[in-house]
Design a protein around this motif. Structure first.
Motif, short mmCIF file in Angstrom:
data_model
loop_
_atom_site.label_atom_id
_atom_site.label_comp_id
_atom_site.label_asym_id
_atom_site.label_seq_id
_atom_site.Cartn_x
_atom_site.Cartn_y
_atom_site.Cartn_z
N ASN A 6 -2.41 10.54 -1.08
CA ASN A 6 -2.00 11.40 -0.11
C ASN A 6 -2.41 13.20 -0.98
O ASN A 6 -3.95 13.57 0.18
CB ASN A 6 -0.53 11.47 0.00
N ARG A 23 -8.77 9.67 7.20
CA ARG A 23 -7.61 8.99 7.79
C ARG A 23 -7.68 7.53 6.59
O ARG A 23 -6.92 6.44 6.52
CB ARG A 23 -8.40 8.24 9.36
N ALA A 24 -8.92 7.42 5.71
CA ALA A 24 -9.01 5.51 4.72
C ALA A 24 -8.31 6.43 4.13
O ALA A 24 -7.27 5.11 3.17
CB ALA A 24 -10.21 6.12 4.57
N TYR A 25 -7.92 7.20 2.88
CA TYR A 25 -7.31 7.76 2.28
C TYR A 25 -5.48 7.05 3.24
O TYR A 25 -4.45 7.12 2.33
CB TYR A 25 -7.66 8.92 1.69
N ARG A 26 -5.57 7.71 3.88
CA ARG A 26 -4.36 7.73 5.05
C ARG A 26 -3.65 6.33 5.25
O ARG A 26 -2.94 6.04 4.68
CB ARG A 26 -4.06 8.64 5.87
N GLU A 27 -4.06 5.26 5.34
CA GLU A 27 -4.39 3.98 5.55
C GLU A 27 -4.33 2.82 3.93
O GLU A 27 -3.51 2.74 3.95
CB GLU A 27 -5.75 3.30 6.09
N ALA A 28 -5.12 3.73 3.31
CA ALA A 28 -4.91 3.27 2.05
C ALA A 28 -2.72 3.65 1.22
O ALA A 28 -2.52 2.90 1.03
CB ALA A 28 -5.55 3.71 0.57
N ARG A 30 -0.75 3.74 2.82
CA ARG A 30 0.35 2.63 4.54
C ARG A 30 0.45 1.29 3.23
O ARG A 30 1.69 0.98 3.84
CB ARG A 30 -0.42 2.74 5.17
N GLN A 31 -0.81 0.83 2.93
CA GLN A 31 -0.86 -0.26 2.63
C GLN A 31 -0.54 -0.11 0.88
O GLN A 31 0.31 -1.39 1.13
CB GLN A 31 -2.14 -0.42 2.48
N ASN A 34 3.03 -0.82 1.17
CA ASN A 34 3.94 -1.91 1.83
C ASN A 34 3.62 -2.84 0.74
O ASN A 34 4.21 -4.16 1.22
CB ASN A 34 3.11 -2.29 3.13
N GLY A 53 -7.46 -2.22 4.42
CA GLY A 53 -7.60 -0.96 3.64
C GLY A 53 -7.76 -0.27 2.33
O GLY A 53 -8.11 1.16 2.32
#
Length: 206
Positions: A6, A23-28, A30-31, A34, A53
């Motif tokens: 982040n 966005r790729a870092y934000r998605e990483a 999020r993954q 989880n 991601g």
């Protein structure tokens, strides 16, 4: 780990990098949030790349961070961003892009300058900032002052995560985990170093 990624995303946003890269870092993040398996285990088993991601570039950065306790790319980004601008990003609710706009438009160099600018409504001169934004910034600064000497969760997690990597590599340590207010994901943390609890074998120095 997620906090580190982040931080990278925030600094890339400040630099005005490509939206899709950010966005790729934000998605990483999020993954990773989880995941039900430890990142270290995925790396050991060679399965980190299988996480949706997590592309090759981000995978390498995660492995570097887990292996060394730091990320050269993050250090480089932090060195390229003016310290005064980094200071502004500490304000809760003040996003990296807005902080950059304020810094560029008004030459704000400290939190005191930011507070004064908000109190005198100079922030309204900055593109996209409304009265409500100004009010929220003042609230964020007040919150920051109340928690002086404490660290916000994302920054504390980065420090503690790095410490965990070091602890787990020490002879005699069989387990080291996040503990206390950091494990509870409290908004602010007193001292990240006290939030990592190692469990040692009987051969550990006492």
């Amino acid at each position: 780990m997620a906090a580190m990624l982040n931080r990278v995303a925030d600094l890339l946003e400040i630099r005005g990098e490509n939206f899709f890269k950010i966005r790729a870092y934000r998605e990483a993040v999020r993954q990773l949030d989880n995941l039900t398996t430890e990142v270290q285990d995925l790396i050991h088993e060679g399965r980190l790349k299988d996480v949706p991601g997590i592309g090759e570039a981000i995978e390498k950065k995660i492995v570097e961070y887990v292996t060394t306790g730091q990320l050269e790319f993050l250090l480089k980004l932090e060195a390229e961003v003016p310290p005064a601008l980094l200071e502004l990003t500490r304000v809760p609710g003040l996003g990296p892009r807005t902080a950059k706009d304020i810094y560029d438009a008004l030459g704000i160099l400290s939190l005191d300058d930011l507070e004064q600018a908000a109190q005198t409504h100079r922030l309204l001169e900055v593109r996209g900032i409304k009265a409500k934004t100004e009010e929220n910034i003042l609230k964020g600064i007040a919150m920051l002052k109340r928690t002086e000497g404490r660290i916000y969760f994302p920054e504390a997690w980065i420090l503690a995560d790095s410490l965990l990597i070091t602890l787990r590599s020490q002879a005699g340590v069989v387990r080291a985990e996040i503990a206390g207010s950091l494990r509870r994901a409290s908004e602010t943390i007193g001292e990240p170093r006290s939030e990592c609890a190692p469990v040692c074998k009987s051969t550990c120095a006492r």
